[in-house]
Scaffold this motif. Structure first.
Motif, PDB file in Angstrom:
ATOM      1  N   PHE A  48       0.809  -1.100   0.047  1.00 56.30           N
ATOM      2  CA  PHE A  48       0.084  -0.253   0.094  1.00 56.30           C
ATOM      3  C   PHE A  48       0.760   1.354  -0.059  1.00 56.30           C
ATOM      4  O   PHE A  48       0.684   2.222  -0.657  1.00 56.30           O
ATOM      5  N   MET A  49       1.836   1.201   0.870  1.00 57.60           N
ATOM      6  CA  MET A  49       2.756   2.568   1.121  1.00 57.60           C
ATOM      7  C   MET A  49       3.374   2.547  -0.382  1.00 57.60           C
ATOM      8  O   MET A  49       3.687   3.762  -0.926  1.00 57.60           O
ATOM      9  N   LYS A  50       4.071   1.565  -1.118  1.00 58.45           N
ATOM     10  CA  LYS A  50       4.564   1.545  -2.412  1.00 58.45           C
ATOM     11  C   LYS A  50       3.632   2.219  -3.332  1.00 58.45           C
ATOM     12  O   LYS A  50       4.265   2.896  -4.298  1.00 58.45           O
ATOM     13  N   GLU A  51       2.623   1.593  -3.400  1.00 58.14           N
ATOM     14  CA  GLU A  51       1.473   1.807  -4.506  1.00 58.14           C
ATOM     15  C   GLU A  51       1.018   3.433  -4.352  1.00 58.14           C
ATOM     16  O   GLU A  51       0.325   3.934  -5.307  1.00 58.14           O
ATOM     17  N   SER A  52       1.226   4.162  -3.254  1.00 54.08           N
ATOM     18  CA  SER A  52       0.821   5.431  -3.105  1.00 54.08           C
ATOM     19  C   SER A  52       1.711   6.169  -3.779  1.00 54.08           C
ATOM     20  O   SER A  52       1.284   7.479  -4.085  1.00 54.08           O
ATOM     21  N   GLY A  53       3.005   5.792  -4.316  1.00 56.14           N
ATOM     22  CA  GLY A  53       4.097   6.632  -4.792  1.00 56.14           C
ATOM     23  C   GLY A  53       4.588   7.765  -4.150  1.00 56.14           C
ATOM     24  O   GLY A  53       5.658   8.591  -4.531  1.00 56.14           O
ATOM     25  N   ARG A  54       4.244   7.436  -2.819  1.00 58.03           N
ATOM     26  CA  ARG A  54       4.895   8.437  -1.656  1.00 58.03           C
ATOM     27  C   ARG A  54       5.903   7.902  -0.922  1.00 58.03           C
ATOM     28  O   ARG A  54       6.329   8.485   0.073  1.00 58.03           O
ATOM     29  N   ALA A  55       6.370   6.664  -0.929  1.00 52.70           N
ATOM     30  CA  ALA A  55       7.044   5.706  -0.012  1.00 52.70           C
ATOM     31  C   ALA A  55       8.499   6.282  -0.123  1.00 52.70           C
ATOM     32  O   ALA A  55       8.987   6.557  -1.274  1.00 52.70           O
ATOM     33  N   ILE A  56       9.116   6.237   0.810  1.00 57.67           N
ATOM     34  CA  ILE A  56      10.665   6.686   0.790  1.00 57.67           C
ATOM     35  C   ILE A  56      11.582   5.402   1.393  1.00 57.67           C
ATOM     36  O   ILE A  56      11.116   4.833   2.253  1.00 57.67           O
ATOM     37  N   ALA A  57      12.389   5.031   0.461  1.00 60.35           N
ATOM     38  CA  ALA A  57      13.230   3.912   0.796  1.00 60.35           C
ATOM     39  C   ALA A  57      14.387   4.213   1.293  1.00 60.35           C
ATOM     40  O   ALA A  57      15.334   5.216   0.632  1.00 60.35           O
ATOM     41  N   LEU A  58      14.709   3.983   2.493  1.00 60.50           N
ATOM     42  CA  LEU A  58      16.077   4.470   3.090  1.00 60.50           C
ATOM     43  C   LEU A  58      16.658   2.985   3.738  1.00 60.50           C
ATOM     44  O   LEU A  58      15.876   2.371   4.846  1.00 60.50           O
ATOM     45  N   HIS A  59      17.764   2.572   3.258  1.00 57.05           N
ATOM     46  CA  HIS A  59      18.570   1.610   3.635  1.00 57.05           C
ATOM     47  C   HIS A  59      17.749   0.155   3.769  1.00 57.05           C
ATOM     48  O   HIS A  59      17.682  -0.538   5.042  1.00 57.05           O
ATOM     49  N   LEU A  65       5.754   9.562   5.088  1.00 63.61           N
ATOM     50  CA  LEU A  65       5.143  10.644   5.873  1.00 63.61           C
ATOM     51  C   LEU A  65       3.863  10.695   6.232  1.00 63.61           C
ATOM     52  O   LEU A  65       3.022  10.093   5.533  1.00 63.61           O
ATOM     53  N   GLU A  66       3.614  10.871   7.607  1.00 64.26           N
ATOM     54  CA  GLU A  66       2.148  10.379   8.056  1.00 64.26           C
ATOM     55  C   GLU A  66       1.134  11.536   6.988  1.00 64.26           C
ATOM     56  O   GLU A  66       0.072  10.997   6.902  1.00 64.26           O
ATOM     57  N   SER A  67       1.462  12.507   6.753  1.00 60.96           N
ATOM     58  CA  SER A  67       0.842  13.743   5.999  1.00 60.96           C
ATOM     59  C   SER A  67       0.389  13.189   4.560  1.00 60.96           C
ATOM     60  O   SER A  67      -0.514  13.000   4.129  1.00 60.96           O
ATOM     61  N   SER A  68       1.534  12.360   4.113  1.00 61.58           N
ATOM     62  CA  SER A  68       1.623  11.649   2.862  1.00 61.58           C
ATOM     63  C   SER A  68       0.362  10.676   2.752  1.00 61.58           C
ATOM     64  O   SER A  68      -0.286  10.493   1.742  1.00 61.58           O
ATOM     65  N   LEU A  69       0.493   9.738   3.807  1.00 64.23           N
ATOM     66  CA  LEU A  69      -0.170   8.733   4.095  1.00 64.23           C
ATOM     67  C   LEU A  69      -1.914   9.185   4.164  1.00 64.23           C
ATOM     68  O   LEU A  69      -2.770   8.617   3.318  1.00 64.23           O
ATOM     69  N   PHE A  70      -2.104   9.957   4.848  1.00 60.43           N
ATOM     70  CA  PHE A  70      -3.449  10.467   5.106  1.00 60.43           C
ATOM     71  C   PHE A  70      -3.862  11.461   3.613  1.00 60.43           C
ATOM     72  O   PHE A  70      -4.950  11.115   3.177  1.00 60.43           O
ATOM     73  N   ALA A  71      -2.933  12.197   2.826  1.00 56.52           N
ATOM     74  CA  ALA A  71      -3.478  12.555   1.687  1.00 56.52           C
ATOM     75  C   ALA A  71      -3.464  11.472   0.581  1.00 56.52           C
ATOM     76  O   ALA A  71      -4.868  11.811  -0.153  1.00 56.52           O
ATOM     77  N   LEU A  76      -7.867   8.375  -2.377  1.00 56.59           N
ATOM     78  CA  LEU A  76      -8.694   7.278  -2.680  1.00 56.59           C
ATOM     79  C   LEU A  76      -9.957   7.354  -2.252  1.00 56.59           C
ATOM     80  O   LEU A  76     -10.942   6.835  -2.836  1.00 56.59           O
ATOM     81  N   GLU A  77     -10.363   8.126  -1.035  1.00 49.37           N
ATOM     82  CA  GLU A  77     -11.821   8.165  -0.723  1.00 49.37           C
ATOM     83  C   GLU A  77     -12.765   9.024  -1.550  1.00 49.37           C
ATOM     84  O   GLU A  77     -13.691   8.965  -1.925  1.00 49.37           O
TER      85      GLU A  77
END
Length: 83
Positions: A48-59, A65-71, A76-77
Motif C-alpha cells: 500500500f505504501m509503495k503503490e501510493s507513490g509517496r514511499a521513501i526507501a532508506l537503507h 510521511l504521515e501527512s502523505s499517507l493521509f493525503a 482514494l476516498e
C-alpha cells in the motif's frame, strides 16, 4: 624513530531509527506503524505504501510521511469511494 601505532578503537553506530522519529512536525511512519494504523498486514501495508507513490526507501526500509499517507487515503476516498 617510529612510535607505537595507536590501538584501533571500534565505535558502535547509533540505531538508524529512534523510538519517536520526527521530521520537524512530520512523523515518519514505517511498515509496522502503517499496519497498526490501518489494520492491514505488514506485507499489505508495505504494498500500500509503495503503490501510493509517496514511499521513501532508506537503507532497505520503507517509510512514508504521515501527512502523505493521509493525503493518499483522502485521494482514494474521493476518487474510488465504495458503493
Amino acid at each position: 624513530m617510529i612510535g607505537e601505532p595507536e590501538p584501533y578503537v571500534a565505535v558502535q553506530a547509533s540505531p538508524a531509527v529512534s523510538v519517536n522519529p520526527n521530521l520537524g512536525h512530520e512523523r515518519l511512519l514505517g511498515i509496522s506503524d502503517v499496519s497498526q494504523m490501518t489494520g492491514l498486514s505488514p506485507v499489505t501495508a508495505s504494498k500500500f505504501m509503495k503503490e501510493s507513490g509517496r514511499a521513501i526507501a532508506l537503507h532497505r526500509r520503507v517509510y512514508i510521511l504521515e501527512s502523505s499517507l493521509f493525503a493518499y487515503l483522502h485521494e482514494l476516498e474521493v476518487s474510488k469511494p465504495c458503493h
